[in-house]
Design a protein around this motif. Sequence first.
Motif, PDB file in Angstrom:
ATOM      1  N   SER A 241       0.813  -1.218   0.000  1.00 48.90           N
ATOM      2  CA  SER A 241       0.000   0.000   0.000  1.00 48.90           C
ATOM      3  C   SER A 241       0.844   1.264   0.000  1.00 48.90           C
ATOM      4  CB  SER A 241      -0.943   0.015   1.215  1.00 48.90           C
ATOM      5  OG  SER A 241      -0.209  -0.009   2.412  1.00 48.90           O
ATOM      6  N   THR A 242       2.076   1.192   0.460  1.00 43.85           N
ATOM      7  CA  THR A 242       2.843   2.432   0.599  1.00 43.85           C
ATOM      8  C   THR A 242       3.983   2.579  -0.404  1.00 43.85           C
ATOM      9  OG1 THR A 242       4.266   1.428   2.266  1.00 43.85           O
ATOM     10  CG2 THR A 242       2.359   2.671   3.064  1.00 43.85           C
TER      11      THR A 242
ATOM     12  N   ARG B 161      -8.015   9.928 -11.264  1.00 42.17           N
ATOM     13  CA  ARG B 161      -8.305   8.533 -10.943  1.00 42.17           C
ATOM     14  C   ARG B 161      -8.385   7.669 -12.197  1.00 42.17           C
ATOM     15  NH1 ARG B 161     -13.299   7.758  -7.663  1.00 42.17           N
ATOM     16  NH2 ARG B 161     -14.100   9.577  -8.773  1.00 42.17           N
ATOM     17  N   LEU B 162      -8.324   6.366 -11.985  1.00 44.51           N
ATOM     18  CA  LEU B 162      -8.174   5.432 -13.099  1.00 44.51           C
ATOM     19  C   LEU B 162      -8.814   4.091 -12.763  1.00 44.51           C
ATOM     20  CD1 LEU B 162      -6.441   4.038 -15.496  1.00 44.51           C
ATOM     21  CD2 LEU B 162      -4.659   3.863 -13.774  1.00 44.51           C
ATOM     22  N   TYR B 163      -9.552   3.506 -13.713  1.00 48.50           N
ATOM     23  CA  TYR B 163     -10.026   2.129 -13.575  1.00 48.50           C
ATOM     24  C   TYR B 163      -9.768   1.389 -14.876  1.00 48.50           C
ATOM     25  CZ  TYR B 163     -12.560   3.465  -9.335  1.00 48.50           C
ATOM     26  OH  TYR B 163     -12.882   3.905  -8.084  1.00 48.50           O
TER      27      TYR B 163
ATOM     28  N   PHE C  19      -2.629   3.856  -7.789  1.00 55.37           N
ATOM     29  CA  PHE C  19      -2.726   5.119  -8.530  1.00 55.37           C
ATOM     30  C   PHE C  19      -3.777   6.038  -7.891  1.00 55.37           C
ATOM     31  CE2 PHE C  19      -4.261   8.045 -11.676  1.00 55.37           C
ATOM     32  CZ  PHE C  19      -3.141   8.388 -12.407  1.00 55.37           C
ATOM     33  N   ASN C  20      -4.940   5.476  -7.563  1.00 53.09           N
ATOM     34  CA  ASN C  20      -6.041   6.298  -7.063  1.00 53.09           C
ATOM     35  C   ASN C  20      -5.802   6.816  -5.653  1.00 53.09           C
ATOM     36  OD1 ASN C  20      -7.227   5.793  -9.481  1.00 53.09           O
ATOM     37  ND2 ASN C  20      -8.670   4.271  -8.717  1.00 53.09           N
ATOM     38  N   ARG C  21      -4.794   6.272  -4.995  1.00 53.16           N
ATOM     39  CA  ARG C  21      -4.484   6.757  -3.662  1.00 53.16           C
ATOM     40  C   ARG C  21      -3.182   7.533  -3.596  1.00 53.16           C
ATOM     41  NH1 ARG C  21      -7.698   3.187  -3.939  1.00 53.16           N
ATOM     42  NH2 ARG C  21      -9.479   2.950  -2.553  1.00 53.16           N
ATOM     43  N   SER C  22      -2.509   7.646  -4.738  1.00 54.41           N
ATOM     44  CA  SER C  22      -1.191   8.277  -4.682  1.00 54.41           C
ATOM     45  C   SER C  22      -1.294   9.771  -4.398  1.00 54.41           C
ATOM     46  CB  SER C  22      -0.433   8.039  -5.998  1.00 54.41           C
ATOM     47  OG  SER C  22      -1.166   8.586  -7.070  1.00 54.41           O
TER      48      SER C  22
ATOM     49  N   GLY D 198      -3.284   7.228   4.849  1.00 52.40           N
ATOM     50  CA  GLY D 198      -4.341   6.264   5.077  1.00 52.40           C
ATOM     51  C   GLY D 198      -4.374   5.086   4.138  1.00 52.40           C
ATOM     52  N   ALA D 199      -3.435   5.000   3.182  1.00 49.99           N
ATOM     53  CA  ALA D 199      -3.491   3.882   2.230  1.00 49.99           C
ATOM     54  C   ALA D 199      -3.366   2.540   2.951  1.00 49.99           C
ATOM     55  CB  ALA D 199      -2.398   4.027   1.183  1.00 49.99           C
ATOM     56  N   PHE D 200      -2.510   2.499   3.965  1.00 50.19           N
ATOM     57  CA  PHE D 200      -2.315   1.243   4.695  1.00 50.19           C
ATOM     58  C   PHE D 200      -3.582   0.837   5.448  1.00 50.19           C
ATOM     59  CE2 PHE D 200      -1.263  -0.649   8.866  1.00 50.19           C
ATOM     60  CZ  PHE D 200      -0.810  -1.890   8.433  1.00 50.19           C
TER      61      PHE D 200
END
Length: 295
Positions: A90-91, A172-174, A265-268, A273-275
């Motif tokens: 996640s990090t 954002r990306l999917y 990508f969507n959390r970069s 809080g990603a973890f």
Amino acid sequence: MEARFKSLSIFEFQELFPDDAACLAHLARMKWGNGFACRKCGHGRYCAAQKPFNRQCTSCHYTESPTAGTLFHKVKFPLVKAFWIIYYLSTSKKGMSSTELSRKLELRQKTCWGFKHKVMTAMRSSGKHPLEGVVEVDEAFVGGQEQARGRGNKKKRLVVFAIERKGRGVSRLYGKVIPRASSKHLGEFMDAVVDKRARVRTDGWTGYMPLKGRFKALVQEPCQPKGANFKEMHRIIMGFKGWLRGVHHQAVHLQAYIDEYCFRFNRSFMHEGAFQNLLDRMVASPPRPYNTILA
Ligand SMILES: [Zn+2]
């Protein structure tokens, strides 16, 4: 303990999760922090069970562990190493291959591969946050060896991507593997990840035409030479292909890798809080036996 672990340093992570007990305590807090409800009968009272952190229902006597009913179910190696895998995935900016995880954590590569796939399940989009505003949709062939023209590309697979534009960049990306670029498959993907009011831009491909009924603001723009009007989309696709080649070398589980890439990508942009976000998803997701991953 801080609730969301703003960007957690390695040092802080080690202090928070020194051993399995600390990890179990954290999972128990996440699971039962808002109150206990028995998984079997729904009863709201419990007493301590033999093993620390387990809880026993006072009505049906079912004993539940903090990991039961989550993606941590039946993890056969130390929980603290499972937390490390989630931390790394996640990090770190590009994620980490199972080979690299295996080296860092002194686990078998196969063990890391299997657990990583469970984590990738948790990285799958919830579908609760559709792309909004200006959204571009396009397809590309991904995977397999880059081959000379005319040699066939049977290992390549078709992927449809959707990006949400923000200013000059992409917020954002999917992406989704699809069997062909028909309106049915393109539409199913867009229904799942794109807001109906979004100003969707696509190229002139006929498969997008029937979707204008559902996406009222969809505009088709013939692709300019070298894709000049879809530069950001092409940059994103190149970035994904480069990452896939660099980290994974092959694309058997392509959809899982797309989910992993999009999650990161969507959390970069909001590294905080990603973890914890990924932990939340692990606890909220039902268990996934290894044989379903290999299938
Ligand atoms: Zn019960």
